[in-house]
Motif scaffolding. Structure first.
Motif, PDB file in Angstrom:
ATOM      1  N   ALA A  65       0.844  -1.178   0.000  1.00  0.00           N
ATOM      2  CA  ALA A  65       0.000   0.000   0.000  1.00  0.00           C
ATOM      3  C   ALA A  65       0.885   1.235   0.000  1.00  0.00           C
ATOM      4  O   ALA A  65       1.964   1.239   0.621  1.00  0.00           O
ATOM      5  N   ASP A  66       0.455   2.268  -0.669  1.00  0.00           N
ATOM      6  CA  ASP A  66       1.273   3.483  -0.769  1.00  0.00           C
ATOM      7  C   ASP A  66       1.633   4.044   0.603  1.00  0.00           C
ATOM      8  O   ASP A  66       2.735   4.569   0.803  1.00  0.00           O
ATOM      9  N   VAL A  67       0.747   3.917   1.552  1.00  0.00           N
ATOM     10  CA  VAL A  67       0.940   4.541   2.859  1.00  0.00           C
ATOM     11  C   VAL A  67       2.075   3.885   3.649  1.00  0.00           C
ATOM     12  O   VAL A  67       2.607   4.473   4.591  1.00  0.00           O
ATOM     13  N   VAL A  68       2.473   2.667   3.274  1.00  0.00           N
ATOM     14  CA  VAL A  68       3.553   1.990   4.001  1.00  0.00           C
ATOM     15  C   VAL A  68       4.792   1.783   3.139  1.00  0.00           C
ATOM     16  O   VAL A  68       5.828   1.328   3.642  1.00  0.00           O
ATOM     17  N   LYS A  69       4.705   2.109   1.868  1.00  0.00           N
ATOM     18  CA  LYS A  69       5.810   1.874   0.953  1.00  0.00           C
ATOM     19  C   LYS A  69       7.044   2.635   1.422  1.00  0.00           C
ATOM     20  O   LYS A  69       6.984   3.813   1.761  1.00  0.00           O
ATOM     21  N   GLY A  70       8.159   1.935   1.471  1.00  0.00           N
ATOM     22  CA  GLY A  70       9.400   2.550   1.930  1.00  0.00           C
ATOM     23  C   GLY A  70       9.611   2.439   3.425  1.00  0.00           C
ATOM     24  O   GLY A  70      10.719   2.688   3.920  1.00  0.00           O
ATOM     25  N   ARG A  71       8.591   2.077   4.163  1.00  0.00           N
ATOM     26  CA  ARG A  71       8.702   1.920   5.629  1.00  0.00           C
ATOM     27  C   ARG A  71       8.535   0.459   6.054  1.00  0.00           C
ATOM     28  O   ARG A  71       9.147   0.028   7.035  1.00  0.00           O
ATOM     29  N   PHE A  72       7.719  -0.288   5.366  1.00  0.00           N
ATOM     30  CA  PHE A  72       7.446  -1.680   5.700  1.00  0.00           C
ATOM     31  C   PHE A  72       8.061  -2.599   4.638  1.00  0.00           C
ATOM     32  O   PHE A  72       8.087  -2.255   3.448  1.00  0.00           O
ATOM     33  N   THR A  73       8.500  -3.761   5.083  1.00  0.00           N
ATOM     34  CA  THR A  73       9.044  -4.761   4.171  1.00  0.00           C
ATOM     35  C   THR A  73       8.458  -6.125   4.512  1.00  0.00           C
ATOM     36  O   THR A  73       8.545  -6.563   5.671  1.00  0.00           O
ATOM     37  N   VAL A  74       7.899  -6.781   3.508  1.00  0.00           N
ATOM     38  CA  VAL A  74       7.354  -8.118   3.688  1.00  0.00           C
ATOM     39  C   VAL A  74       8.336  -9.141   3.126  1.00  0.00           C
ATOM     40  O   VAL A  74       8.942  -8.914   2.075  1.00  0.00           O
ATOM     41  N   SER A  75       8.498 -10.244   3.836  1.00  0.00           N
ATOM     42  CA  SER A  75       9.392 -11.312   3.394  1.00  0.00           C
ATOM     43  C   SER A  75       8.825 -12.645   3.873  1.00  0.00           C
ATOM     44  O   SER A  75       7.881 -12.677   4.671  1.00  0.00           O
ATOM     45  N   ARG A  76       9.408 -13.722   3.381  1.00  0.00           N
ATOM     46  CA  ARG A  76       8.934 -15.035   3.816  1.00  0.00           C
ATOM     47  C   ARG A  76      10.061 -16.036   3.824  1.00  0.00           C
ATOM     48  O   ARG A  76      11.053 -15.890   3.101  1.00  0.00           O
ATOM     49  N   ASP A  77       9.889 -17.058   4.637  1.00  0.00           N
ATOM     50  CA  ASP A  77      10.810 -18.186   4.725  1.00  0.00           C
ATOM     51  C   ASP A  77       9.949 -19.437   4.592  1.00  0.00           C
ATOM     52  O   ASP A  77       9.359 -19.907   5.574  1.00  0.00           O
ATOM     53  N   ASN A  78       9.885 -19.972   3.385  1.00  0.00           N
ATOM     54  CA  ASN A  78       9.000 -21.119   3.162  1.00  0.00           C
ATOM     55  C   ASN A  78       9.479 -22.375   3.880  1.00  0.00           C
ATOM     56  O   ASN A  78       8.676 -23.242   4.220  1.00  0.00           O
ATOM     57  N   ALA A  79      10.772 -22.472   4.111  1.00  0.00           N
ATOM     58  CA  ALA A  79      11.287 -23.626   4.841  1.00  0.00           C
ATOM     59  C   ALA A  79      10.749 -23.662   6.270  1.00  0.00           C
ATOM     60  O   ALA A  79      10.602 -24.732   6.856  1.00  0.00           O
ATOM     61  N   LYS A  80      10.441 -22.481   6.791  1.00  0.00           N
ATOM     62  CA  LYS A  80       9.883 -22.376   8.144  1.00  0.00           C
ATOM     63  C   LYS A  80       8.386 -22.062   8.125  1.00  0.00           C
ATOM     64  O   LYS A  80       7.796 -21.843   9.186  1.00  0.00           O
ATOM     65  N   SER A  81       7.811 -22.026   6.935  1.00  0.00           N
ATOM     66  CA  SER A  81       6.378 -21.705   6.787  1.00  0.00           C
ATOM     67  C   SER A  81       6.034 -20.422   7.537  1.00  0.00           C
ATOM     68  O   SER A  81       5.087 -20.379   8.344  1.00  0.00           O
ATOM     69  N   ALA A  82       6.776 -19.381   7.256  1.00  0.00           N
ATOM     70  CA  ALA A  82       6.572 -18.123   7.966  1.00  0.00           C
ATOM     71  C   ALA A  82       6.692 -16.935   7.018  1.00  0.00           C
ATOM     72  O   ALA A  82       7.451 -16.976   6.047  1.00  0.00           O
ATOM     73  N   VAL A  83       5.946 -15.912   7.342  1.00  0.00           N
ATOM     74  CA  VAL A  83       6.004 -14.639   6.627  1.00  0.00           C
ATOM     75  C   VAL A  83       6.228 -13.550   7.665  1.00  0.00           C
ATOM     76  O   VAL A  83       5.705 -13.627   8.782  1.00  0.00           O
ATOM     77  N   PHE A  84       6.988 -12.533   7.286  1.00  0.00           N
ATOM     78  CA  PHE A  84       7.352 -11.476   8.216  1.00  0.00           C
ATOM     79  C   PHE A  84       6.956 -10.113   7.652  1.00  0.00           C
ATOM     80  O   PHE A  84       6.966  -9.903   6.443  1.00  0.00           O
ATOM     81  N   LEU A  85       6.657  -9.206   8.553  1.00  0.00           N
ATOM     82  CA  LEU A  85       6.408  -7.823   8.172  1.00  0.00           C
ATOM     83  C   LEU A  85       7.292  -6.951   9.052  1.00  0.00           C
ATOM     84  O   LEU A  85       7.034  -6.784  10.241  1.00  0.00           O
ATOM     85  N   GLN A  86       8.361  -6.439   8.462  1.00  0.00           N
ATOM     86  CA  GLN A  86       9.259  -5.532   9.166  1.00  0.00           C
ATOM     87  C   GLN A  86       8.723  -4.124   9.023  1.00  0.00           C
ATOM     88  O   GLN A  86       8.589  -3.619   7.903  1.00  0.00           O
ATOM     89  N   MET A  87       8.411  -3.499  10.144  1.00  0.00           N
ATOM     90  CA  MET A  87       7.812  -2.173  10.129  1.00  0.00           C
ATOM     91  C   MET A  87       8.783  -1.184  10.769  1.00  0.00           C
ATOM     92  O   MET A  87       9.209  -1.390  11.912  1.00  0.00           O
ATOM     93  N   ARG A  91       4.377   5.248  12.806  1.00  0.00           N
ATOM     94  CA  ARG A  91       3.622   6.465  13.097  1.00  0.00           C
ATOM     95  C   ARG A  91       2.407   6.111  13.958  1.00  0.00           C
ATOM     96  O   ARG A  91       1.913   4.988  13.895  1.00  0.00           O
ATOM     97  N   PRO A  92       1.900   7.049  14.725  1.00  0.00           N
ATOM     98  CA  PRO A  92       0.689   6.748  15.512  1.00  0.00           C
ATOM     99  C   PRO A  92      -0.460   6.224  14.661  1.00  0.00           C
ATOM    100  O   PRO A  92      -1.238   5.369  15.123  1.00  0.00           O
ATOM    101  N   GLU A  93      -0.547   6.680  13.433  1.00  0.00           N
ATOM    102  CA  GLU A  93      -1.640   6.220  12.570  1.00  0.00           C
ATOM    103  C   GLU A  93      -1.456   4.782  12.084  1.00  0.00           C
ATOM    104  O   GLU A  93      -2.361   4.225  11.451  1.00  0.00           O
ATOM    105  N   ASP A  94      -0.307   4.175  12.391  1.00  0.00           N
ATOM    106  CA  ASP A  94      -0.114   2.758  12.089  1.00  0.00           C
ATOM    107  C   ASP A  94      -0.728   1.869  13.165  1.00  0.00           C
ATOM    108  O   ASP A  94      -0.740   0.640  13.023  1.00  0.00           O
ATOM    109  N   THR A  95      -1.211   2.476  14.240  1.00  0.00           N
ATOM    110  CA  THR A  95      -1.843   1.719  15.306  1.00  0.00           C
ATOM    111  C   THR A  95      -3.051   0.961  14.766  1.00  0.00           C
ATOM    112  O   THR A  95      -3.944   1.555  14.155  1.00  0.00           O
ATOM    113  N   ALA A  96      -3.060  -0.354  14.994  1.00  0.00           N
ATOM    114  CA  ALA A  96      -4.129  -1.202  14.458  1.00  0.00           C
ATOM    115  C   ALA A  96      -3.903  -2.633  14.916  1.00  0.00           C
ATOM    116  O   ALA A  96      -2.846  -2.967  15.463  1.00  0.00           O
TER     117      ALA A  96
END
Length: 132
Positions: A65-87, A91-96
């Protein structure tokens, strides 16, 4: 169908970072696109959850999403069946409440799945609170 469990949420100051994890159980996890969504207070309908990011089954393609582009990074490790979101640079508006979701995907299908109805499996969510 895969089962999903999110973790890593918490309280952080504005400008800080958090890393969310989505652990999956079930067969052939690499055949699933995974998306991250978030739900802010006052959201009444499941369909109104905001799209954050998505990653293809192999991890080679991502979409934000444009609002998180450049700040958040999504990645995955299929060997561990996991996905990550590095934030970062939170910002306070990211509260959710942040949710991961998954759906089967063919290698040639687009990863730009931004609607809740495009995902068949959902986790229970993890709370992220950013203080000012």
């Amino acid at each position: 169908q895969v089962q999903l469990v999110e973790s890593g949420g918490g309280l952080v100051q504005a400008g800080g970072s958090l890393r969310l994890a989505c652990a999956a159980s079930g067969p052939a996890f690499a055949n699933y696109v995974v998306g991250w969504f978030r739900e802010t207070p006052g959201t009444e309908h499941f369909a109104d959850r905001d799209f954050v990011a998505a990653i293809s089954g192999s991890g080679s393609r991502t979409y934000y999403a444009d609002v998180v582009k450049g700040r958040f990074t999504v990645s995955r490790d299929n060997a561990k069946s996991a996905v990550f979101l590095q934030m970062s640079s939170l910002r306070p508006e990211d509260t959710a409440v942040y949710y991961c979701a998954a759906d089967p995907i063919e290698p040639t299908q687009v990863v730009e799945r931004i609607s809740t109805h495009e995902y068949s499996s959902w986790g229970q969510g993890t709370q992220v609170t950013v203080s000012s």
